[in-house]
Motif scaffolding. Structure first.
Motif, short mmCIF file in Angstrom:
data_model
loop_
_atom_site.label_atom_id
_atom_site.label_comp_id
_atom_site.label_asym_id
_atom_site.label_seq_id
_atom_site.Cartn_x
_atom_site.Cartn_y
_atom_site.Cartn_z
N GLY A 48 7.54 28.64 57.57
CA GLY A 48 7.87 28.01 56.30
C GLY A 48 8.85 26.87 56.51
N LEU A 49 8.95 25.97 55.51
CA LEU A 49 9.81 24.81 55.60
C LEU A 49 10.87 24.83 54.49
N ASN A 50 12.04 24.30 54.86
CA ASN A 50 13.10 24.02 53.88
C ASN A 50 13.29 22.52 53.83
N ILE A 51 13.26 21.96 52.59
CA ILE A 51 13.43 20.52 52.41
C ILE A 51 14.71 20.33 51.62
N TYR A 52 15.67 19.58 52.20
CA TYR A 52 16.97 19.33 51.57
C TYR A 52 17.02 17.89 51.07
N ALA A 104 0.97 18.54 50.44
CA ALA A 104 1.95 19.13 49.53
C ALA A 104 3.30 18.41 49.62
N LEU A 105 3.74 18.10 50.86
CA LEU A 105 5.04 17.44 51.01
C LEU A 105 5.03 16.06 50.37
N THR A 106 3.95 15.33 50.52
CA THR A 106 3.86 14.00 49.90
C THR A 106 3.93 14.10 48.38
N ARG A 107 3.25 15.09 47.82
CA ARG A 107 3.27 15.27 46.36
C ARG A 107 4.66 15.71 45.87
N ILE A 108 5.34 16.52 46.66
CA ILE A 108 6.70 16.93 46.28
C ILE A 108 7.63 15.72 46.25
N ASN A 109 7.53 14.88 47.30
CA ASN A 109 8.37 13.67 47.33
C ASN A 109 8.07 12.75 46.15
#
Length: 485
Positions: free
Chosen positions: A33-37, A7-12
């Protein structure tokens, strides 16, 4: 990450198209859960970022819903009533159970200094493309703006025409018209903070036109594009059938007349004064072409004259003047009809048949009947006196003699006397009828002229400068005619 490791790779990948390539990852709380800034080095509109980021993620297949995947700042729908709504609240970083993570998602620190240093390093690498941001907003899903089906179809049709750009020469007018329509109606939906108007609308039209494909190759108005954009902006704002989406249709009360309205009022006043002067000088031509040329000689352009035909054109007088002219015309028409009816009635009453076979006896019907009765009695008396006594021996012979006597004409002198008496009566009756008709015409003429003069005085009191000038000219002409008579 435990539910979807990629999921993180696709978000980036989704946000990389905006120019966001560096981020900070932190744990949000004890819920794993994670927060991505994604730090930015310059200030950007938060609501535009919310729309663009949410759209890119949804296009990538993510579901942006509370408790699953949330975006801060969140996408806010446009409020039709003009009210403002707040963004969703977000917890400050590095609170309890919030830690900085490395690329392997392992906690590394909770220091504010390290957080600020990494923030500045990421901000230096992230360079958001404004063009991509605006393009993404234009392609955002219509449900974000609470658009109806018809409005969404209208916007999609405009996008289909505009985004194609120039494909050949002679397309500038069509494209600028579509761009002006879209920017004016949907500008605040597609990225502007408020509905576009005036200078902002013209600048947006020019900016969109220059960014379209084929502008450099086929647009023949590159040098005067800004001027044409202003013209299209003014045209779409004057159009009553178009207005910003979700705005009120009720017209707003203006604080005062605009510069264009003031100039238009001055032009109308100039035309009115020139027309009044021509009326007072009795020098205003009857035909429109001659009047047009004469007014042009008073420093009035032809375009201005034809925009204000109601002030000078013979076929475009105002409603009040048409009604007054019609009323004055009806007065004279009624006068002529009554006069003709009176003459016709008198002629009809004169048609009677005399005892001697002479027609066109000009006597009233009651007098004619009485004269006829008297003549009949005279004729019967003559007939009775001329019946021979020796031939009335039997009833049948008496009846035959009576019929023969009735068929016998009266003596010549008696006939002449009767004819002379009828001619005298007819002559006197004709003289009386002619005298009555002459008096009637004089009375009607004086009454009509008085009513017409009264009508002209009403024009004088109407307050309309054109009517006042026309009334002054007519009254002056009536006065001259009365003086010469």
């Amino acid at each position: 990450p435990q539910r979807d490791p990629l999921a993180l790779t696709r978000i980036n990948e989704a946000l990389e198209t905006l120019g966001l390539v560096a981020d900070l990852k932190l744990t949000s709380s004890g819920s794993l859960g994670l927060n991505i800034y994604f730090p930015c080095s310059e200030a950007l509109p938060s609501w535009q970022l919310g729309i663009a980021i949410t759209t890119l993620l949804e296009n990538k297949g993510f579901r942006v819903i509370p408790g699953w995947l949330e975006v801060f700042p969140n996408r806010k729908p446009y409020a039709a009533d003009g009210s403002y709504s707040l963004f969703n609240a977000h917890r400050l970083p590095l609170q309890q159970s919030s830690y900085l993570l490395n690329d392997d998602l392992q906690p590394i620190a909770s220091s504010e200094e390290i957080f600020v240093r990494q923030w500045q390093q990421a901000a230096a690498r992230n360079d958001i493309s404004i063009e991509v941001l605006e393009q993404t907003i234009r392609q955002a899903k219509r449900k974000a703006y609470r658009m109806t089906g018809k409005a969404g179809k209208f916007l999609n049709d405009l996008n289909a025409e505009i985004e194609l750009g120039w494909t050949g020469s002679g397309q500038t007018n069509r494209l600028l018209g579509r761009i002006a329509m879209r920017s004016y109606i949907f500008g605040h939906v597609l990225g502007a903070e408020a509905p576009l108007k005036g200078k902002a609308l013209a600048e947006d039209i020019a900016r969109v036109a220059r960014a379209l494909p084929g502008f450099q190759d086929y647009c023949g108005h590159q040098r005067d594009l800004d001027k044409r954009a202003k013209s299209y902006a003014r045209a779409i704002e004057r159009e009553k059938n178009y207005y910003p989406y979700a705005s009120s249709k009720a017209p707003k009360v203006k604080a005062g007349p605009t510069e264009n309205e003031r100039r238009a009022a001055e032009a109308r006043q100039h035309i009115q004064q020139a027309t009044i002067a021509l009326f007072r000088q009795n020098a205003c031509p009857e035909r429109a072409t001659a009047r047009f040329k004469l007014l042009c000689a008073h420093n009035i352009s032809g375009t201005t004259l034809y925009k204000n035909k109601d002030l000078w054109h013979p076929d475009h007088i105002n409603e009040q003047q048409r009604q007054l002219v019609k009323a004055a015309t009806d007065i004279f028409s009624a006068s002529l009809e009554e006069e003709a009816a009176c003459a016709g009635g008198a002629a009809a009453s004169k048609k009677v048949t005399s005892l001697l076979g002479i027609e066109a006896c000009n006597v009233p019907s009651d007098q004619a009947s009485s004269s006829s009765n008297n003549a009949e009695s005279v004729q019967k008396q003559v007939a009775v006196r001329n019946v021979p006594s020796d031939k009335a021996s039997s009833p049948i012979e008496a009846e035959q003699s009576q019929s023969e006597v009735e068929r016998t004409p009266p003596p010549k002198q008696l006939a002449l006397n009767i004819q002379w008496a009828l001619q005298i009566a007819r002559s006197k009756q004709r003289e009386q009828v002619e005298a009555n008709q002459h008096q009637y015409r004089q009375d009607k003429r004086r009454r009509s002229q008085a009513e017409y003069v009264t009508q002209m005085r009403e024009w004088m009191d109407s307050g309309d400068p054109v009517l006042v000038a026309e009334a002054e000219r007519i009254l002056e002409k009536i006065g001259r005619a009365a003086g010469s008579g």
